[in-house]
Design a protein around this motif. Structure first.
Motif, mmCIF file in Angstrom:
data_model
loop_
_atom_site.group_PDB
_atom_site.id
_atom_site.type_symbol
_atom_site.label_atom_id
_atom_site.label_comp_id
_atom_site.label_asym_id
_atom_site.label_seq_id
_atom_site.Cartn_x
_atom_site.Cartn_y
_atom_site.Cartn_z
ATOM 1 N N THR A 25 0.842 -1.196 0.000
ATOM 2 C CA THR A 25 0.000 0.000 0.000
ATOM 3 C C THR A 25 0.878 1.248 0.000
ATOM 4 O OG1 THR A 25 -0.110 0.156 2.394
ATOM 5 C CG2 THR A 25 -1.775 -1.232 1.327
ATOM 6 N N PRO A 26 0.337 2.380 -0.416
ATOM 7 C CA PRO A 26 1.099 3.634 -0.370
ATOM 8 C C PRO A 26 1.486 4.015 1.053
ATOM 9 C CG PRO A 26 -0.822 3.895 -1.774
ATOM 10 C CD PRO A 26 -0.925 2.545 -1.140
ATOM 11 N N LYS A 27 0.664 3.678 2.042
ATOM 12 C CA LYS A 27 0.994 3.973 3.437
ATOM 13 C C LYS A 27 2.259 3.210 3.852
ATOM 14 C CE LYS A 27 -0.995 3.906 8.043
ATOM 15 N NZ LYS A 27 -2.144 3.538 8.869
ATOM 16 N N GLN A 28 2.389 1.957 3.438
ATOM 17 C CA GLN A 28 3.591 1.168 3.752
ATOM 18 C C GLN A 28 4.820 1.757 3.058
ATOM 19 O OE1 GLN A 28 2.355 -2.721 2.458
ATOM 20 N NE2 GLN A 28 1.746 -3.349 4.539
ATOM 21 N N LEU A 29 4.635 2.232 1.825
ATOM 22 C CA LEU A 29 5.748 2.833 1.078
ATOM 23 C C LEU A 29 6.240 4.098 1.770
ATOM 24 C CD1 LEU A 29 7.558 2.892 -1.433
ATOM 25 C CD2 LEU A 29 5.784 4.204 -2.574
ATOM 26 N N ILE A 30 5.347 4.934 2.213
ATOM 27 C CA ILE A 30 5.721 6.168 2.904
ATOM 28 C C ILE A 30 6.430 5.830 4.217
ATOM 29 C CG2 ILE A 30 4.801 8.207 4.106
ATOM 30 C CD1 ILE A 30 2.628 8.313 1.900
ATOM 31 N N THR A 31 5.947 4.847 4.928
ATOM 32 C CA THR A 31 6.567 4.434 6.182
ATOM 33 C C THR A 31 8.000 3.955 5.950
ATOM 34 O OG1 THR A 31 4.396 3.759 7.030
ATOM 35 C CG2 THR A 31 6.335 2.899 8.179
ATOM 36 N N VAL A 32 8.219 3.152 4.936
ATOM 37 C CA VAL A 32 9.562 2.632 4.637
ATOM 38 C C VAL A 32 10.498 3.763 4.216
ATOM 39 C CG1 VAL A 32 10.867 1.169 3.035
ATOM 40 C CG2 VAL A 32 8.785 0.307 4.091
ATOM 41 N N VAL A 33 10.029 4.689 3.408
ATOM 42 C CA VAL A 33 10.874 5.806 2.965
ATOM 43 C C VAL A 33 11.243 6.687 4.157
ATOM 44 C CG1 VAL A 33 10.897 7.924 1.573
ATOM 45 C CG2 VAL A 33 10.048 5.806 0.591
ATOM 46 N N LEU A 34 10.289 7.000 5.021
ATOM 47 C CA LEU A 34 10.586 7.800 6.205
ATOM 48 C C LEU A 34 11.563 7.070 7.131
ATOM 49 C CD1 LEU A 34 7.135 9.415 7.109
ATOM 50 C CD2 LEU A 34 9.219 10.572 6.359
ATOM 51 N N ALA A 35 11.384 5.790 7.327
ATOM 52 C CA ALA A 35 12.289 5.020 8.186
ATOM 53 C C ALA A 35 13.696 4.988 7.585
ATOM 54 C CB ALA A 35 11.757 3.606 8.379
ATOM 55 N N ALA A 36 13.797 4.859 6.280
ATOM 56 C CA ALA A 36 15.105 4.836 5.621
ATOM 57 C C ALA A 36 15.815 6.179 5.761
ATOM 58 C CB ALA A 36 14.942 4.478 4.150
ATOM 59 N N PHE A 37 15.096 7.247 5.897
ATOM 60 C CA PHE A 37 15.703 8.555 6.097
ATOM 61 C C PHE A 37 16.005 8.816 7.577
ATOM 62 C CE2 PHE A 37 15.136 13.101 7.055
ATOM 63 C CZ PHE A 37 16.195 13.610 6.333
ATOM 64 N N LEU A 38 15.043 8.521 8.441
ATOM 65 C CA LEU A 38 15.176 8.849 9.851
ATOM 66 C C LEU A 38 16.184 7.961 10.588
ATOM 67 C CD1 LEU A 38 11.482 9.614 10.854
ATOM 68 C CD2 LEU A 38 13.350 11.232 10.537
ATOM 69 N N PHE A 39 16.265 6.700 10.277
ATOM 70 C CA PHE A 39 17.171 5.803 10.994
ATOM 71 C C PHE A 39 18.635 6.259 10.909
ATOM 72 C CE2 PHE A 39 19.885 2.038 11.245
ATOM 73 C CZ PHE A 39 19.579 1.622 12.534
ATOM 74 N N PRO A 40 19.206 6.547 9.731
ATOM 75 C CA PRO A 40 20.609 7.024 9.702
ATOM 76 C C PRO A 40 20.783 8.376 10.385
ATOM 77 C CG PRO A 40 19.899 6.378 7.499
ATOM 78 C CD PRO A 40 18.703 6.320 8.387
ATOM 79 N N VAL A 41 19.802 9.273 10.244
ATOM 80 C CA VAL A 41 19.913 10.590 10.872
ATOM 81 C C VAL A 41 19.931 10.446 12.395
ATOM 82 C CG1 VAL A 41 18.735 12.796 11.229
ATOM 83 C CG2 VAL A 41 18.921 11.843 8.929
ATOM 84 N N LEU A 42 19.024 9.663 12.949
ATOM 85 C CA LEU A 42 18.988 9.446 14.390
ATOM 86 C C LEU A 42 20.260 8.737 14.874
ATOM 87 C CD1 LEU A 42 15.243 8.478 14.948
ATOM 88 C CD2 LEU A 42 16.395 10.602 15.595
ATOM 89 N N THR A 43 20.774 7.800 14.101
ATOM 90 C CA THR A 43 22.013 7.109 14.469
ATOM 91 C C THR A 43 23.175 8.090 14.551
ATOM 92 O OG1 THR A 43 21.225 5.094 13.387
ATOM 93 C CG2 THR A 43 23.586 5.255 13.835
ATOM 94 N N ILE A 44 23.278 8.987 13.605
ATOM 95 C CA ILE A 44 24.349 9.986 13.610
ATOM 96 C C ILE A 44 24.192 10.932 14.799
ATOM 97 C CG2 ILE A 44 25.281 11.993 12.365
ATOM 98 C CD1 ILE A 44 24.694 10.392 9.765
ATOM 99 N N ILE A 45 22.988 11.355 15.086
ATOM 100 C CA ILE A 45 22.745 12.251 16.225
ATOM 101 C C ILE A 45 23.125 11.567 17.533
ATOM 102 C CG2 ILE A 45 20.931 13.405 17.569
ATOM 103 C CD1 ILE A 45 19.571 14.038 14.864
ATOM 104 N N LEU A 46 22.726 10.326 17.703
ATOM 105 C CA LEU A 46 23.037 9.596 18.926
ATOM 106 C C LEU A 46 24.542 9.367 19.081
ATOM 107 C CD1 LEU A 46 20.098 7.034 19.051
ATOM 108 C CD2 LEU A 46 20.464 9.008 20.538
ATOM 109 N N LEU A 47 25.223 9.059 17.990
ATOM 110 C CA LEU A 47 26.683 8.889 18.044
ATOM 111 C C LEU A 47 27.379 10.206 18.397
ATOM 112 C CD1 LEU A 47 27.414 6.484 15.058
ATOM 113 C CD2 LEU A 47 27.732 6.022 17.492
#
Length: 181
Positions: free
Chosen positions: A16-38
């Protein structure tokens, strides 16, 4: 689904488009949050007590002080009699106010010759090693003097200390030969 998709066996877990948006947001947010935490891990939660003696001006100056000073042979060594003169070859010359006689020669040896002749670096015969000095002694003192003054193989002229007189170099050779006999 169409028959073409089923025949090729291509299916996707994103339906579904909702799943696609969720995956795209997670792919962006996960590396950003990892860098911030490091970054927080590396820079955060460390307090610096400015009253600690390790942060005093004297302690900082001591840690930043150079370990040595380079004085070229063309500079005046009389400015500081306790500092050796460095030649372009990288060896250190004798202090200007060395003692007279044997003490003076030992001081010059320590400053100019010991780096190679104590360790045997670059094939230099070790001070006091009778077996390596024997063939050199047999060649005669004039040959040894000439090699020391003009340089031979890896040894630069005057051991890299251009400020030494020929008489000083000959006295150094005599000292090293006397240690090998």
């Amino acid at each position: 689904m169409s028959e073409i998709d089923e025949e090729e066996g291509h299916t996707s877990s994103i339906k579904t488009p909702k799943q696609l948006i969720t995956v795209v947001l997670a792919a962006f947010l996960f590396p950003v949050l990892t860098i911030i935490l490091l970054a927080q891990l590396v820079t955060g939660d460390r307090t610096v007590d400015q009253n600690d003696p390790i942060y005093s001006d004297e302690a900082v100056a001591k840690r930043l002080k150079p370990v040595g000073r380079l004085i070229m042979a063309s500079d005046s060594p009389q400015a500081d009699e306790n500092v050796g003169v460095a030649s372009q070859a990288g060896t250190v010359a004798a202090p200007a106010a060395a003692a007279d006689g044997a003490d003076r020669i030992k001081t010059i040896y320590t400053a100019s010759c010991a780096a190679c002749h104590t360790s045997g670096a670059a094939g230099a015969p070790k001070l006091g090693d009778k077996s390596t000095w024997a063939s050199r002694i047999k060649s005669g003192t004039d040959t040894l003097y000439n090699s020391a003054i003009k340089g031979k193989n890896a040894m630069p002229a005057k051991g890299g200390n251009a400020s030494l007189s020929d008489a000083d170099v000959k006295a150094l050779v005599d000292y090293m030969v006397s240690q090998a006999k």
